[in-house]
Enzyme design. Sequence first.
Site, mmCIF file in Angstrom:
data_model
loop_
_atom_site.group_PDB
_atom_site.id
_atom_site.type_symbol
_atom_site.label_atom_id
_atom_site.label_comp_id
_atom_site.label_asym_id
_atom_site.label_seq_id
_atom_site.Cartn_x
_atom_site.Cartn_y
_atom_site.Cartn_z
ATOM 1 N N ASP A 21 0.203 -1.144 0.135
ATOM 2 C CA ASP A 21 0.195 0.089 0.219
ATOM 3 C C ASP A 21 0.979 1.449 -0.294
ATOM 4 O O ASP A 21 2.052 1.496 0.746
ATOM 5 C CB ASP A 21 -0.858 0.113 1.213
ATOM 6 C CG ASP A 21 -2.143 1.036 1.146
ATOM 7 O OD1 ASP A 21 -2.678 1.231 -0.251
ATOM 8 O OD2 ASP A 21 -2.820 0.892 1.884
ATOM 9 N N ASN A 69 -11.096 -1.939 -5.719
ATOM 10 C CA ASN A 69 -9.791 -1.642 -6.600
ATOM 11 C C ASN A 69 -10.828 -0.885 -7.749
ATOM 12 O O ASN A 69 -10.352 -0.072 -8.386
ATOM 13 C CB ASN A 69 -8.501 -2.146 -6.665
ATOM 14 C CG ASN A 69 -8.019 -2.314 -5.718
ATOM 15 O OD1 ASN A 69 -7.197 -2.848 -5.447
ATOM 16 N ND2 ASN A 69 -8.024 -0.521 -4.827
#
Length: 249
Positions: A21, A69
């Site tokens: 991330d 996502n």
Amino acid sequence: MDFLQKIDFSNIPQHIAVIMDGNGRWAQQQGHERLYGHNYGVESVREVLKGAKELKVKYLTLYAFSTENWSRPKEEVDGLMDLMVRTIANEVDELNEKGIRLMTIGDTEGLPEGCRNELKNAIAKTAHNTETSLILALNYSARWEILNATKIIAEKVKNGEIDESSIDDSLFNKSLTTNGIPDPELLIRTSGEHRVSNFLLWQIAYSEFYFTDVLWPDFKKEDLFKAVLNYQSRERRFGLISDQISKDV
Ligand code: IPE
Ligand code: IPE
Ligand code: MG
């Protein structure tokens, strides 16, 4: 600091899972588009894979794209899919040279055709490798995976293939996309976020969590070694009390 020197090679996690991330923030901090960060993130994947191999980690799972996502801006999603196709095509020879087997988890049927084909090709070409398995979590959602496993099992009960009484941990494990892969002993998340984001909910029941503020494109081999060293300082009790756990085992 040389973290590698301090690592106890008799206590290496056989499976490390990583929530990669911070690519977007890394790029934006430098005045670039988010995709610039994703591109740089590939370099960290190479590094961490190298590090995992040095440690003789058997399974390295990388959370590359979550089902959630898809809701990002189209330009970013398209860029990520394109990056995936290009990277897999470029890396397959090197994976083979290094004895690395590529695998995927998640609902890969939901990926664009070009991506599916590239993956299929790379998975077949590296299937014989035995050093380290690189598992990409793609179009992954742990809740989807758990629901999917439940449906598979329900169908088998309905068909009379299995009896309801035979539903146990082992059967459930076999119905997940991680079938055959041991649970991760260590879960790493970069970028200072302290959450699981729908990743491996079933499999991390007893994983050790390691959070670092380092953004994924800055995460290098040394950071992996540091995480493993930290893991080695933990006492994994699995519900027991400290006195019951022999340090020598
Ligand atoms: C992780 O980085 C990569 C993917 C989720 C594909 P992010 O893109 O989430 O980066 P941040 O969290 O916005 O900085
Ligand atoms: C998790 O990161 C998914 C991947 C690393 C592929 P996100 O950046 O999408 O997670 P949230 O939205 O911040 O929880
Ligand atoms: Mg993020």
